[in-house]
Design an enzyme around this catalytic site. Sequence first.
Site, PDB file in Angstrom:
ATOM      1  N   TYR A 148     -14.221 -29.264  60.251  1.00  0.00           N
ATOM      2  CA  TYR A 148     -13.733 -28.112  59.204  1.00  0.00           C
ATOM      3  C   TYR A 148     -12.291 -27.880  59.232  1.00  0.00           C
ATOM      4  O   TYR A 148     -11.895 -27.304  58.325  1.00  0.00           O
ATOM      5  CB  TYR A 148     -14.370 -26.917  60.239  1.00  0.00           C
ATOM      6  CG  TYR A 148     -16.305 -26.986  60.047  1.00  0.00           C
ATOM      7  CD1 TYR A 148     -16.603 -26.502  58.565  1.00  0.00           C
ATOM      8  CD2 TYR A 148     -16.980 -27.655  60.901  1.00  0.00           C
ATOM      9  CE1 TYR A 148     -17.771 -26.798  58.504  1.00  0.00           C
ATOM     10  CE2 TYR A 148     -18.316 -27.708  60.510  1.00  0.00           C
ATOM     11  CZ  TYR A 148     -18.878 -27.373  59.338  1.00  0.00           C
ATOM     12  OH  TYR A 148     -20.295 -27.279  59.186  1.00  0.00           O
ATOM     13  N   VAL A 168     -18.928 -22.236  51.295  1.00  0.00           N
ATOM     14  CA  VAL A 168     -18.169 -21.958  52.234  1.00  0.00           C
ATOM     15  C   VAL A 168     -16.465 -21.814  51.937  1.00  0.00           C
ATOM     16  O   VAL A 168     -15.718 -21.376  52.364  1.00  0.00           O
ATOM     17  CB  VAL A 168     -18.182 -22.513  53.557  1.00  0.00           C
ATOM     18  CG1 VAL A 168     -19.726 -22.418  54.096  1.00  0.00           C
ATOM     19  CG2 VAL A 168     -17.872 -23.902  53.388  1.00  0.00           C
ATOM     20  N   HIS A 197     -23.616 -18.435  53.744  1.00  0.00           N
ATOM     21  CA  HIS A 197     -23.609 -19.307  54.760  1.00  0.00           C
ATOM     22  C   HIS A 197     -22.078 -19.447  55.529  1.00  0.00           C
ATOM     23  O   HIS A 197     -21.696 -20.503  56.079  1.00  0.00           O
ATOM     24  CB  HIS A 197     -23.801 -20.738  54.258  1.00  0.00           C
ATOM     25  CG  HIS A 197     -25.215 -21.034  53.647  1.00  0.00           C
ATOM     26  ND1 HIS A 197     -25.707 -21.911  52.776  1.00  0.00           N
ATOM     27  CD2 HIS A 197     -26.294 -20.329  54.220  1.00  0.00           C
ATOM     28  CE1 HIS A 197     -26.964 -21.819  52.782  1.00  0.00           C
ATOM     29  NE2 HIS A 197     -27.569 -20.766  53.346  1.00  0.00           N
ATOM     30  N   CYS A 204     -16.612 -12.688  72.537  1.00  0.00           N
ATOM     31  CA  CYS A 204     -16.753 -11.420  72.492  1.00  0.00           C
ATOM     32  C   CYS A 204     -17.190 -11.110  70.786  1.00  0.00           C
ATOM     33  O   CYS A 204     -17.522 -10.034  70.650  1.00  0.00           O
ATOM     34  CB  CYS A 204     -15.158 -10.906  72.321  1.00  0.00           C
ATOM     35  SG  CYS A 204     -14.109 -11.378  71.088  1.00  0.00           S
ATOM     36  N   CYS A 214      -8.771 -16.914  71.238  1.00  0.00           N
ATOM     37  CA  CYS A 214      -9.310 -15.773  70.652  1.00  0.00           C
ATOM     38  C   CYS A 214      -8.464 -14.755  70.372  1.00  0.00           C
ATOM     39  O   CYS A 214      -7.890 -14.229  71.330  1.00  0.00           O
ATOM     40  CB  CYS A 214     -10.829 -15.144  71.289  1.00  0.00           C
ATOM     41  SG  CYS A 214     -11.247 -13.810  70.203  1.00  0.00           S
ATOM     42  N   CYS A 264     -10.059 -11.230  72.287  1.00  0.00           N
ATOM     43  CA  CYS A 264     -10.346 -11.256  73.924  1.00  0.00           C
ATOM     44  C   CYS A 264      -9.513 -12.151  74.458  1.00  0.00           C
ATOM     45  O   CYS A 264      -9.502 -12.498  75.922  1.00  0.00           O
ATOM     46  CB  CYS A 264     -11.607 -11.600  74.351  1.00  0.00           C
ATOM     47  SG  CYS A 264     -12.297 -13.212  73.996  1.00  0.00           S
ATOM     48  N   ASN A 301     -27.891 -25.260  36.017  1.00  0.00           N
ATOM     49  CA  ASN A 301     -27.723 -26.364  37.048  1.00  0.00           C
ATOM     50  C   ASN A 301     -27.760 -27.749  36.087  1.00  0.00           C
ATOM     51  O   ASN A 301     -28.154 -27.875  35.116  1.00  0.00           O
ATOM     52  CB  ASN A 301     -28.931 -26.605  37.713  1.00  0.00           C
ATOM     53  CG  ASN A 301     -28.430 -27.307  39.214  1.00  0.00           C
ATOM     54  OD1 ASN A 301     -27.465 -26.894  39.952  1.00  0.00           O
ATOM     55  ND2 ASN A 301     -29.325 -28.106  39.645  1.00  0.00           N
ATOM     56  N   LEU A 302     -27.025 -28.490  36.565  1.00  0.00           N
ATOM     57  CA  LEU A 302     -26.649 -30.099  35.876  1.00  0.00           C
ATOM     58  C   LEU A 302     -28.216 -30.664  35.611  1.00  0.00           C
ATOM     59  O   LEU A 302     -28.240 -31.373  34.647  1.00  0.00           O
ATOM     60  CB  LEU A 302     -25.890 -30.973  37.073  1.00  0.00           C
ATOM     61  CG  LEU A 302     -25.431 -31.991  36.519  1.00  0.00           C
ATOM     62  CD1 LEU A 302     -24.523 -31.695  35.397  1.00  0.00           C
ATOM     63  CD2 LEU A 302     -24.462 -32.997  37.415  1.00  0.00           C
TER      64      LEU A 302
HETATM   65  N1  APR Z   1     -22.654 -27.996  37.181  1.00  0.00           N
HETATM   66  C1  APR Z   1     -23.714 -27.416  37.544  1.00  0.00           C
HETATM   67  N2  APR Z   1     -24.649 -28.214  38.590  1.00  0.00           N
HETATM   68  C2  APR Z   1     -24.067 -29.038  39.103  1.00  0.00           C
HETATM   69  C3  APR Z   1     -22.683 -29.674  38.778  1.00  0.00           C
HETATM   70  C4  APR Z   1     -22.092 -28.936  37.663  1.00  0.00           C
HETATM   71  N3  APR Z   1     -20.904 -29.686  37.412  1.00  0.00           N
HETATM   72  N4  APR Z   1     -22.663 -30.617  39.732  1.00  0.00           N
HETATM   73  C5  APR Z   1     -23.643 -30.815  40.494  1.00  0.00           C
HETATM   74  N5  APR Z   1     -24.559 -30.014  40.269  1.00  0.00           N
HETATM   75  C6  APR Z   1     -25.834 -29.595  40.801  1.00  0.00           C
HETATM   76  C7  APR Z   1     -26.401 -30.736  41.365  1.00  0.00           C
HETATM   77  O1  APR Z   1     -27.243 -31.518  40.426  1.00  0.00           O
HETATM   78  C8  APR Z   1     -27.456 -30.160  42.597  1.00  0.00           C
HETATM   79  O2  APR Z   1     -28.597 -29.812  42.151  1.00  0.00           O
HETATM   80  O3  APR Z   1     -25.512 -28.765  42.023  1.00  0.00           O
HETATM   81  C9  APR Z   1     -26.526 -29.008  42.988  1.00  0.00           C
HETATM   82  C10 APR Z   1     -26.102 -28.908  44.204  1.00  0.00           C
HETATM   83  O4  APR Z   1     -26.876 -29.107  45.264  1.00  0.00           O
HETATM   84  P1  APR Z   1     -26.746 -29.364  46.817  1.00  0.00           P
HETATM   85  O5  APR Z   1     -25.280 -30.279  47.037  1.00  0.00           O
HETATM   86  O6  APR Z   1     -28.035 -29.428  47.541  1.00  0.00           O
HETATM   87  O7  APR Z   1     -26.194 -28.014  47.191  1.00  0.00           O
HETATM   88  P2  APR Z   1     -26.544 -26.444  47.500  1.00  0.00           P
HETATM   89  O8  APR Z   1     -27.805 -26.242  46.752  1.00  0.00           O
HETATM   90  O9  APR Z   1     -25.301 -25.586  47.406  1.00  0.00           O
HETATM   91  O10 APR Z   1     -26.797 -26.597  49.122  1.00  0.00           O
HETATM   92  C11 APR Z   1     -27.374 -25.586  49.892  1.00  0.00           C
HETATM   93  O11 APR Z   1     -27.307 -26.833  51.891  1.00  0.00           O
HETATM   94  O12 APR Z   1     -26.195 -28.349  53.375  1.00  0.00           O
HETATM   95  C12 APR Z   1     -26.524 -26.950  53.100  1.00  0.00           C
HETATM   96  O13 APR Z   1     -25.472 -25.234  53.824  1.00  0.00           O
HETATM   97  C13 APR Z   1     -25.277 -26.097  53.173  1.00  0.00           C
HETATM   98  O14 APR Z   1     -24.872 -24.456  51.310  1.00  0.00           O
HETATM   99  C14 APR Z   1     -25.430 -25.501  51.581  1.00  0.00           C
HETATM  100  C15 APR Z   1     -26.887 -25.615  51.394  1.00  0.00           C
END
Ligand code: APR
Length: 234
Positions: free
Chosen positions: A55, A92, A108, A119, A135, A138, A202-203
Site C-alpha cells: 500500500y 481508493v 472501500h 483506538c 498512532c 494514542c 463501461n468498456l
Molecule cells: N472506461 C470504462 N470502463 C473501463 C475502462 C475505461 N477506460 N477500462 C476498463 N474498464 C472496465 C473494465 O471493462 C471492467 O469491467 O472497468 C471495469 C473494472 O472492473 P474491475 O477491475 O473489476 O474493478 P471494480 O469493479 O472497481 O472492482 C470492484 O473489487 O478488488 C475489489 O475492492 C476492489 O473496489 C474494487 C472492487
Amino acid sequence: MAYKNIVILTGAGISAESGVATFRDAGGLWEGHRVEDVATPQAFRRDPDMVQQFYNARRAQLPSVDPNPAHYALAKLEGELVGDVLIITQNVDDLHERAGSKNIIHMHGELNKVRCLGCGAVHDWLADCHRESPCPTCEAEGQLRPDIVWFGEMPMFMDRITRALSTCDLFLSIGTSGNVYPAAAFVAEVGRTGYAESVEINLEPSLGASLFDTCLHGKAGTLVPKFVQEILEA
Ligand code: APR
C-alpha cells in the site's frame, strides 16, 4: 428529463485512462500480486510489513497520476446541476477529489488514510506507513493499518448509501465489472423504487448489464463528458 438527485457508482474503470491498473483486467493479478496475498485481514496478520509495503507503493504512485476527462466531467456535473450529485466510489485513489468533486463516499476506503486498530482513530496519511509508525492519537506502535476495506470486510458508510439509493432519480454506474457485492447489487436496489433510471457506462457489458435501463459501452473518458453534457442541457 431534468434529474434532481443523481447517484453515481464508480469503479476502477474510471481511473484506467489515468494509468491506474484495474483489478480484473490483468488476469486476476493486482499489480503482480494475488489479491488474497495483500488485500485480506489474514494477509495483514500473516505479513504486515509486506502488506504495508504494497500500500505504501500504491500511495506513493498517486501524485504521478492525474484525473482524466471522466473525473472532471463528474465534478462539472456536481457544480452545475440544479440538484444533488453523490459519487459512491469503490476506488481508493483520490482522483475524484483532485478533479473537484466534493460529495464523495469512499465505500472501500482511501489510500491516503490509515486507521488505528487500537483506538480506532482514522488519520490522513501521505507518507509511507511502517510497523513502528505510532498512532498520532494514542501513540501506540504496530497498530496502524491502511484504511482500506479488504476482502471479507464490510464496506463503509452503508447506511448513507442505502438512503441515497432509495431517493435518487438517476443511478449511473461507471467503470465497474459488477463482480463485487454489495456494489454490484446497487442497480437492483435502485430498481425497486420504480422511479429511478439506471445507466451503465463501461468498456464492456458488466456482469449486471441486463439490469440497467440503458448501457453505453466504450471508454469512460469519452462517454462520460458526452453524457454529462446531455444531462446538463436537458
Ligand atoms: N472506461 C470504462 N470502463 C473501463 C475502462 C475505461 N477506460 N477500462 C476498463 N474498464 C472496465 C473494465 O471493462 C471492467 O469491467 O472497468 C471495469 C473494472 O472492473 P474491475 O477491475 O473489476 O474493478 P471494480 O469493479 O472497481 O472492482 C470492484 O473489487 O478488488 C475489489 O475492492 C476492489 O473496489 C474494487 C472492487
